[in-house]
Design a protein around this motif. Structure first.
Motif: not given
Ligand SMILES: Nc1ncnc2c1ncn2[C@@H]1O[C@H](COP(=O)(O)OP(=O)(O)OP(=O)(O)O)[C@@H](O)[C@H]1O
Ligand SMILES: [Mg+2]
Lengths: 139, 304, 129
Positions: B205, B209, B244, C91
């Motif tokens: 994660q 990001e 991703t 995201a």
């Protein structure tokens, strides 16, 4: 470990404007608490999904938005309540990809993945209570 | 003493009120403590001396007061602390002072247990002095008030230590995070992300990001993700990589996966993971060439 | 060019440029979809750029409206590119399992126009007469 409630506001969810207001309030509080952009987007989106579910499936209800503090760590919790028909097959609804509204059925499962704590209580005829909590990241 | 010592913790009015209530410190207690001010003044030097004798007697605590100047300085601070017990006020400023004392001790690396031991000593010394000065029932009541406040102070000290540990932990984690996701600009609008080490969900994660933000900042068109340094590529890792890639695609950037060893290629196929959505290359050099072609450039041979 | 909704739709050659800068809730989203389709019909545009860099929150409902609008525009002959999605929005959508497959994307409006390529020429170019 002590969890404190710093503020608590009850907001009605009776129309589409209310969904927007809940979303906006959650976003504002997340930002005010210093959440990073990713955590802010996550909790705001999760709240938006559940508010919309309460409106569309639950025939309206209310949201309780709380600012939390646990040992210096800021958090946000939102509880959604409605008196609608309830969810008959909760497991299936949570698994994702299941919708009674000919939608994608990603709202519940998605919201759950976006937050740190997720709670749901629902049964036919008893309405639905869903609650989410997101904590500010420590780093 | 540095007056600017930063306290990692803040206490607002509401928190102060609820904590006061929890320790059952009422106005009566504060009045009683204020009435003991003269008593405190009388025994100040005596108690501080006993206090330091104790601290210097014990090896654990002695090491923190190596030189004479630091002893003198801390003595002054302790006197302030001691007299503060009899001020009769318990407001935000009081708390700030207490927090600062805690932060000072934490900063010099004094373990919490040593610090708490000192509070216990204070209480013992005060109990003796109160017993000498007042008749038993009155001494008992005085002591109860003192005890409430000292325990309140201890709670602040504990919180200061915790807050400071959490802060340190956060800093370390931020540093690790930065080191574990190095994003290198290899050409205009081309980024390289060489991944090294195991990738668990949390790290995946972070990687996503970090890369998304870098790509948006630099308006990069392509990201080359090199996994030559990732020891194990299982279904989970492959899934993270795919996510991703999907997120990068959403913001408008392409990704190229390079550094795929024969072993990893075999695992991916045997696991049945579909990575056809990604550009893949075995060698990093080929990935760079592909990336450049995406941004409209080409590497050519020139005459020597 | 202004329709019922509050989202301006600009014409650049044979391409339409819509900048979504307000929160897209139900009525706005539906009006937006309607405005875009009418504009395509009226102008014969062959490309549609939707700039969402101003959108801070995209939930599954808004994502669906955006994806659907693109598909509908495509049916009417206008290739659609979604531009400028923010990192945190991407995201979030991915974590929810909403990858918006089949939707073309670009980092910014310039890149989006480049993706549309030839169709940004004079109005009507590349369109069957
Ligand atoms: N508050 C509620 N009251 C009654 N039923 C609900 C409620 N929330 C969810 N459900 C049921 O659970 C199903 C799944 O919810 P979910 O939010 O995942 O999907 P959806 O709302 O149908 O579609 P999407 O959110 O992807 O647009 C819904 O279709 C509905 O049947
Ligand atoms: Mg839903």
């Amino acid at each position: 470990m002590s969890r404190e409630v710093l503020s608590s506001v009850v907001m009605p969810i009776a129309g589409e404007d209310d969904v927007v207001l809940v979303r906006r309030r959650v976003r504002d509080l997340a930002q005010a608490q210093g959440f990073d952009a990713f955590a802010t987007a996550a909790v705001t989106t999760a709240a938006s999904e559940l508010a919309r579910n309460a409106l569309v499936h639950g025939k309206g209800g209310r949201a309780t938005v709380r600012e939390l503090n646990e040992d210096g760590r800021a958090g946000l919790s939102i509880q959604f309540q409605d008196q609608g028909p309830g969810i008959a097959d909760l497991e299936r609804a949570l698994a994702g990809g299941y919708s009674t509204a000919r939608s994608l059925g990603l709202g519940l499962s998605g919201a759950r993945r976006l937050v740190d704590e997720f709670d749901i209580d629902s049964a036919p005829g008893r309405g639905t209570m869903a609650s989410i909590t997101k904590w500010k990241r420590l780093y | 003493m540095n007056r600017e010592t930063r306290t990692p913790l803040k206490l607002d009015d509401a928190e102060l009120r609820s904590r006061r209530a929890y320790f059952e410190i009422n106005d009566e207690d504060l009045e009683r403590l204020a009435s003991l001010r003269a008593f405190g003044q009388t025994h100040l030097d005596d108690i501080i001396e006993s206090f330091y004798r104790f601290i210097l007697e014990h090896h654990e605590s002695r090491v923190f007061f190596a030189d004479d100047t630091s002893v003198q300085r801390v003595k002054r601070l302790q006197k302030e602390y001691f007299l503060g017990l009899f001020s009769g006020v318990l407001d935000v400023r009081y708390v700030e002072n207490r927090l600062r004392v805690g932060a000072t001790h934490e900063r010099i690396g004094m373990p919490l247990r040593i610090y708490l031991g000192a509070y216990a000593l204070y209480l013992r010394l005060l109990l003796v002095k109160l017993g000498e000065e007042y008749e038993p029932s009155l001494a008992g009541m005085h002591f109860r008030s003192v005890q409430k406040l000292v325990y309140f102070d201890m709670s602040l000290a504990v919180d200061t230590y915790i807050a400071s540990y959490v802060e340190t932990l956060g800093r370390h984690q931020a540093a690790i995070r930065e080191l574990s996701t190095p994003c290198i600009r290899v050409y205009d609008r081309v980024l390289l992300l060489p991944l090294v080490g195991t990738i668990d969900t949390q790290r995946a994660q972070q990687i996503m990001e970090t890369v998304l933000v870098r790509v948006a900042d630099e308006q990069a068109r392509v990201v080359i993700v090199d996994i030559a340094g990732v020891p194990v590529v299982d279904t989970k890792v492959a899934d993270h990589l795919l996510k991703t890639t999907a997120a990068l695609r959403l913001i408008g950037a392409e990704s190229i996966l390079t550094g795929i060893s024969p072993h990893v290629a075999r695992t991916i196929v045997q696991l049945g993971v579909d990575i056809s959505a990604m550009y893949t290359k075995s060698r990093l050099a080929d990935g760079i060439e592909l990336a450049l072609s995406i941004v409209g450039k080409r590497i050519t041979q020139v005459a020597p | 060019m202004k329709g019922q909704g509050s989202i301006p739709i600009l014409r650049v050659g044979s391409t339409l440029l819509a900048t979504v800068h307000v929160e897209l809730y139900d009525t706005v989203a539906e009006a937006f979809q309607q405005d875009v389709l009418l504009a395509i019909e009226r102008t014969g545009a062959v490309g549609l750029i939707v700039d969402i860099s101003g959108l801070e929150t995209v939930d599954s409902y808004v994502a669906r409206v955006l994806a659907d609008t693109g598909r509908m525009a495509r049916l009417m002959g206008a290739d659609t590119v979604l531009c400028g999605m923010r990192p945190e929005v991407a995201a979030t959508l991915i974590r929810m399992g909403y990858a918006m497959e089949g939707v073309k994307t670009a980092l910014n409006v310039d890149d989006g126009l480049a993706r549309l390529g030839a169709s940004t020429g004079p109005l009507g170019k590349g369109r069957p007469a």
